[in-house]
Scaffold this motif. Sequence first.
Motif, PDB file in Angstrom:
ATOM      1  N   GLU A   1    -116.122   1.476  16.836  1.00  0.00           N
ATOM      2  CA  GLU A   1    -116.615   2.763  17.317  1.00  0.00           C
ATOM      3  C   GLU A   1    -116.388   2.730  18.823  1.00  0.00           C
ATOM      4  N   GLY A   2    -115.335   3.375  19.276  1.00  0.00           N
ATOM      5  CA  GLY A   2    -114.954   3.254  20.679  1.00  0.00           C
ATOM      6  C   GLY A   2    -114.414   1.858  20.906  1.00  0.00           C
ATOM      7  N   ASN A   3    -115.071   1.101  21.760  1.00  0.00           N
ATOM      8  CA  ASN A   3    -114.657  -0.282  22.019  1.00  0.00           C
ATOM      9  C   ASN A   3    -115.620  -1.286  21.412  1.00  0.00           C
ATOM     10  N   GLU A   4    -116.620  -0.821  20.669  1.00  0.00           N
ATOM     11  CA  GLU A   4    -117.611  -1.726  20.103  1.00  0.00           C
ATOM     12  C   GLU A   4    -117.333  -1.981  18.634  1.00  0.00           C
ATOM     13  N   LEU A   5    -117.555  -3.224  18.210  1.00  0.00           N
ATOM     14  CA  LEU A   5    -117.399  -3.617  16.821  1.00  0.00           C
ATOM     15  C   LEU A   5    -118.465  -2.931  15.994  1.00  0.00           C
ATOM     16  N   GLU A   6    -118.059  -2.164  15.001  1.00  0.00           N
ATOM     17  CA  GLU A   6    -118.992  -1.359  14.227  1.00  0.00           C
ATOM     18  C   GLU A   6    -119.175  -1.883  12.804  1.00  0.00           C
ATOM     19  N   GLU A   7    -118.080  -2.328  12.158  1.00  0.00           N
ATOM     20  CA  GLU A   7    -118.166  -2.691  10.750  1.00  0.00           C
ATOM     21  C   GLU A   7    -117.232  -3.861  10.459  1.00  0.00           C
ATOM     22  N   ILE A   8    -117.700  -4.772   9.596  1.00  0.00           N
ATOM     23  CA  ILE A   8    -116.927  -5.954   9.213  1.00  0.00           C
ATOM     24  C   ILE A   8    -116.795  -5.961   7.698  1.00  0.00           C
ATOM     25  N   THR A   9    -115.570  -6.129   7.196  1.00  0.00           N
ATOM     26  CA  THR A   9    -115.344  -6.269   5.767  1.00  0.00           C
ATOM     27  C   THR A   9    -114.607  -7.586   5.547  1.00  0.00           C
ATOM     28  N   LEU A  10    -115.203  -8.475   4.745  1.00  0.00           N
ATOM     29  CA  LEU A  10    -114.644  -9.803   4.494  1.00  0.00           C
ATOM     30  C   LEU A  10    -114.372  -9.989   3.010  1.00  0.00           C
ATOM     31  N   THR A  11    -113.339 -10.755   2.694  1.00  0.00           N
ATOM     32  CA  THR A  11    -113.109 -11.252   1.344  1.00  0.00           C
ATOM     33  C   THR A  11    -113.015 -12.759   1.474  1.00  0.00           C
ATOM     34  N   VAL A  12    -113.935 -13.458   0.814  1.00  0.00           N
ATOM     35  CA  VAL A  12    -113.948 -14.918   0.888  1.00  0.00           C
ATOM     36  C   VAL A  12    -113.669 -15.487  -0.487  1.00  0.00           C
TER      37      VAL A  12
END
Length: 184
Positions: free
Chosen positions: A118-129
């Motif tokens: 969102e702009g320059n900020e980390l907003e969402e993380i999606t991981l597959t482990v």
Amino acid sequence: MRGYLQMLIWMMLFVIIIEMIFPDSAYRKYIKLILGCILIYTMLQPIIGLVKGGHNSYDDYVKYYEARLSGGETALLEYNNQLESQQQVLKRYYEEGIRSTVEKEFDVKVQAISLSYEGNELEEITLTVGKNRSGKIHIGTIHIGNKSDTLDGDEENLKNKIKTCLRDFYNVQVCNIHITVQKN
């Protein structure tokens, strides 16, 4: 001449407004001195232009600096390109940091990672482990009938631990961290 008279009128209005803002100040005499000097300079500007030898010296001054600033467009474009490349490096740094943190802390292999900003900020993380690096999955003792000790319970526990770790370190809300555990 018309431009000079307009500038003189605006300057006088400016002086009147400033005097209204500071009516009974202890610094009133200093303010009046400064405003008087500015007003005198404005009134003497045509005479100063004649003494210097050109009546358009102010216009020449403006044109000179406009020409210098128009050369700044290429510098601005270069700055924007540099900023974009630095943001890409920062995004790769985030991705590698998350990957190494999760793999080191939880003995799993991160197979896919997706970050949204969102702009320059980390907003969402999606991981597959998936499985850990050694290819072995450690499964604890499974008790039949006790759901919390089943393999699915371990996966949920792993997801919660990873979400907590990422939330604490990267300041991302838990609802914006999505984790999929592959069972191959």
